[in-house]
Design a protein around this motif. Structure first.
Motif, PDB file in Angstrom:
ATOM      1  N   LEU A  48       0.939  -1.304  -0.034  1.00 21.38           N
ATOM      2  CA  LEU A  48      -0.066   0.141  -0.134  1.00 21.38           C
ATOM      3  C   LEU A  48       0.939   1.104   0.073  1.00 21.38           C
ATOM      4  O   LEU A  48       0.739   2.193  -0.815  1.00 21.38           O
ATOM      5  N   GLY A  49       1.787   1.225   0.620  1.00 22.01           N
ATOM      6  CA  GLY A  49       2.845   2.143   0.734  1.00 22.01           C
ATOM      7  C   GLY A  49       3.533   2.631  -0.608  1.00 22.01           C
ATOM      8  O   GLY A  49       3.717   3.701  -1.343  1.00 22.01           O
ATOM      9  N   ALA A  50       3.909   1.424  -1.343  1.00 22.99           N
ATOM     10  CA  ALA A  50       4.101   1.609  -2.538  1.00 22.99           C
ATOM     11  C   ALA A  50       3.231   2.351  -3.704  1.00 22.99           C
ATOM     12  O   ALA A  50       3.606   3.118  -4.557  1.00 22.99           O
ATOM     13  N   VAL A  51       1.984   1.943  -3.448  1.00 20.98           N
ATOM     14  CA  VAL A  51       1.054   2.519  -4.311  1.00 20.98           C
ATOM     15  C   VAL A  51       1.147   4.045  -3.962  1.00 20.98           C
ATOM     16  O   VAL A  51       0.788   4.850  -4.878  1.00 20.98           O
ATOM     17  N   GLU A  52       0.759   4.454  -2.705  1.00 26.60           N
ATOM     18  CA  GLU A  52       0.856   5.906  -2.297  1.00 26.60           C
ATOM     19  C   GLU A  52       1.906   6.481  -2.842  1.00 26.60           C
ATOM     20  O   GLU A  52       2.049   7.702  -3.127  1.00 26.60           O
ATOM     21  N   LEU A  64       9.875  -0.573   3.927  1.00 32.17           N
ATOM     22  CA  LEU A  64       9.693  -1.817   4.668  1.00 32.17           C
ATOM     23  C   LEU A  64       9.989  -1.725   5.888  1.00 32.17           C
ATOM     24  O   LEU A  64      11.022  -1.612   6.510  1.00 32.17           O
ATOM     25  N   THR A  65       8.897  -2.194   7.066  1.00 32.90           N
ATOM     26  CA  THR A  65       9.395  -2.509   8.337  1.00 32.90           C
ATOM     27  C   THR A  65       8.789  -3.828   8.695  1.00 32.90           C
ATOM     28  O   THR A  65       8.005  -4.212   8.284  1.00 32.90           O
ATOM     29  N   CYS A  66       9.568  -4.485   9.622  1.00 25.36           N
ATOM     30  CA  CYS A  66       9.090  -5.592   9.836  1.00 25.36           C
ATOM     31  C   CYS A  66       9.044  -6.123  11.615  1.00 25.36           C
ATOM     32  O   CYS A  66       9.971  -5.546  12.447  1.00 25.36           O
ATOM     33  N   ARG A  67       7.876  -6.295  11.808  1.00 26.35           N
ATOM     34  CA  ARG A  67       7.497  -6.609  13.242  1.00 26.35           C
ATOM     35  C   ARG A  67       8.366  -7.660  13.741  1.00 26.35           C
ATOM     36  O   ARG A  67       8.918  -8.621  13.181  1.00 26.35           O
ATOM     37  N   PRO A  68       8.589  -7.722  15.120  1.00 27.79           N
ATOM     38  CA  PRO A  68       9.202  -8.705  15.929  1.00 27.79           C
ATOM     39  C   PRO A  68       8.527 -10.196  15.590  1.00 27.79           C
ATOM     40  O   PRO A  68       7.563 -10.312  15.364  1.00 27.79           O
ATOM     41  N   VAL A  69       9.617 -11.143  15.573  1.00 30.93           N
ATOM     42  CA  VAL A  69       9.093 -12.672  15.202  1.00 30.93           C
ATOM     43  C   VAL A  69       7.990 -12.917  16.358  1.00 30.93           C
ATOM     44  O   VAL A  69       7.343 -13.805  15.954  1.00 30.93           O
ATOM     45  N   GLY A  70       8.289 -12.477  17.424  1.00 29.64           N
ATOM     46  CA  GLY A  70       7.364 -13.134  18.632  1.00 29.64           C
ATOM     47  C   GLY A  70       5.912 -12.792  18.510  1.00 29.64           C
ATOM     48  O   GLY A  70       4.997 -13.306  18.668  1.00 29.64           O
ATOM     49  N   GLU A  71       5.768 -11.377  17.619  1.00 31.83           N
ATOM     50  CA  GLU A  71       4.308 -10.947  17.435  1.00 31.83           C
ATOM     51  C   GLU A  71       3.757 -11.877  16.386  1.00 31.83           C
ATOM     52  O   GLU A  71       2.691 -12.230  16.358  1.00 31.83           O
ATOM     53  N   THR A  72       4.528 -12.073  15.315  1.00 35.41           N
ATOM     54  CA  THR A  72       4.015 -13.005  14.088  1.00 35.41           C
ATOM     55  C   THR A  72       3.683 -14.328  14.440  1.00 35.41           C
ATOM     56  O   THR A  72       2.681 -14.909  14.290  1.00 35.41           O
ATOM     57  N   VAL A  73       4.577 -14.878  15.370  1.00 38.84           N
ATOM     58  CA  VAL A  73       4.110 -16.119  15.984  1.00 38.84           C
ATOM     59  C   VAL A  73       2.871 -16.531  16.961  1.00 38.84           C
ATOM     60  O   VAL A  73       2.140 -17.143  16.795  1.00 38.84           O
ATOM     61  N   ALA A  74       2.914 -15.362  17.859  1.00 35.04           N
ATOM     62  CA  ALA A  74       1.662 -15.001  18.788  1.00 35.04           C
ATOM     63  C   ALA A  74       0.573 -15.025  17.919  1.00 35.04           C
ATOM     64  O   ALA A  74      -0.774 -15.687  18.265  1.00 35.04           O
TER      65      ALA A  74
END
Length: 333
Positions: free
Chosen positions: A200-204, A285-295
């Motif tokens: 979405l950021g790329a579109v903007e 591009l920003t990437c959230r912590p792995v713990g958040e993805t897993v949870a």
């Protein structure tokens, strides 16, 4: 923004729809109506593989189109040609598989690409199908108005490939778990929601061209991923870290039987976990912590009864319990 998503009910497409609605965008989806739509999106029914399957799109106008198609490039070509007069930008979610095998560690978007792909081809193999989809998007919209999102490993809620869901199910079962080492093995992946936000950021921003779309190498390690799985499932699982040589000697297939993992120093690891993603990072591009993805993936799995719906066109993931037990009995490091 007015966004059209072709598909929009599963994994990557669904994440794009949810993210766009979260931004207050007007979202339209076109699909066959086989899966529940995301609330808030306008739904058009059509089968892009059937004659007249795109007719519902003839009168619309959109700022951008997002297409995640993975089969015959011809379907992308037909959609893109139909929409080139009614949409400003075409975002095609491709794959790092489009690079000639095996790309070296640190490969960027200018690395050599697979040969033999055509924009109007029927289905062949995954790499050429994705490259053909790229060519189809560029052929219709030109390089200036097309975005080629070369995703790597994608994880997160609604995953329908079975990688992270398998590890979560396995650690929830408890007992000794064959954990392929080394623990500090660097991984590259992208949370599907971070992928969606970047799109979405790329579109903007009006971006164009190809982008390797995964986290920077080492955003997480194999140890951090599996330890997060044990933590969120709360089961009595015990990670038994096992040397790569032991895993391979047992005939266990990296990536499929032990999802996400590939042995360090191999062509497979360089190709899957060591891409140059500086272009994507520089554009937001920003990437959230792995713990958040897993949870969040575990929470979703529990909400749907514990079993992830899997795509029929992908290979089965996971290790047979008897094989795992045999390797563990032989000794770990």
């Amino acid at each position: 923004m007015r966004l059209l998503v072709l598909g929009g009910t599963q994994f990557a497409g669904r994440a794009v729809v949810e993210a766009a609605l979260g931004r207050g965008w007007e979202v339209t989806v076109l699909n066959r109506g086989r899966h529940a739509p995301v609330p808030g999106a306008r739904t058009l029914v059509g089968d892009r593989t059937a004659p007249g399957g795109l007719d519902a799109l003839k009168d619309g106008e959109w700022d951008a189109v997002v297409d995640t198609w993975s089969a015959a490039p011809r379907a992308v070509h037909e959609a893109a040609r139909l929409l080139r007069g009614s949409a400003r930008r075409y975002v095609y979610v491709s794959s790092c598989s489009v690079y000639t095998w095996a790309p070296p560690a640190g490969y960027a978007e200018d690395a050599p690409l697979v040969e033999g792909a055509e924009p109007d081809a029927e289905q062949t193999d995954y790499a050429r199908d994705k490259r053909g989809g790229e060519l189809a998007a560029v052929d219709a919209f030109g390089e200036a108005d097309s975005v080629l999102v070369r995703a790597g490993l994608i994880l997160g809620p609604y995953e329908n490939v079975g990688r992270l869901p398998w590890w979560l199910t396995r650690t929830a079962r408890g007992g000794p778990v064959l954990a392929p080492g080394p623990r500090e093995l660097p991984l590259q992946y992208v949370d599907v929601r971070d992928l969606a936000e970047w799109i979405l950021g790329a579109v903007e921003q009006g971006l164009s061209g190809p982008f390797n779309l995964i986290s920077p190498q080492g955003h997480a390690t194999m140890g951090e991923l599996l330890e997060a799985c044990v933590r969120v499932t709360g089961g009595p699982a015990e990670l038994r870290w096992t040397a790569p040589e032991t895993v391979l000697a047992a005939g266990i297939e990296p990536w499929t039987q032990l999802p996400v993992w590939v042995p360090p120093g191999s062509d497979l690891h360089d190709a899957l976990h060591s891409a140059d993603v500086s272009r994507a990072v520089a554009t937001g591009l920003t990437c959230r912590p792995v713990g958040e993805t897993v949870a969040d993936t575990w929470r979703w799995l529990q909400e749907i009864g514990g079993e992830a719906p899997l795509r029929p066109d992908r290979t089965q993931k996971g290790l047979d319990p008897e094989v795992e037990a045999k390797v563990l009995a032989a000794g770990t490091e």
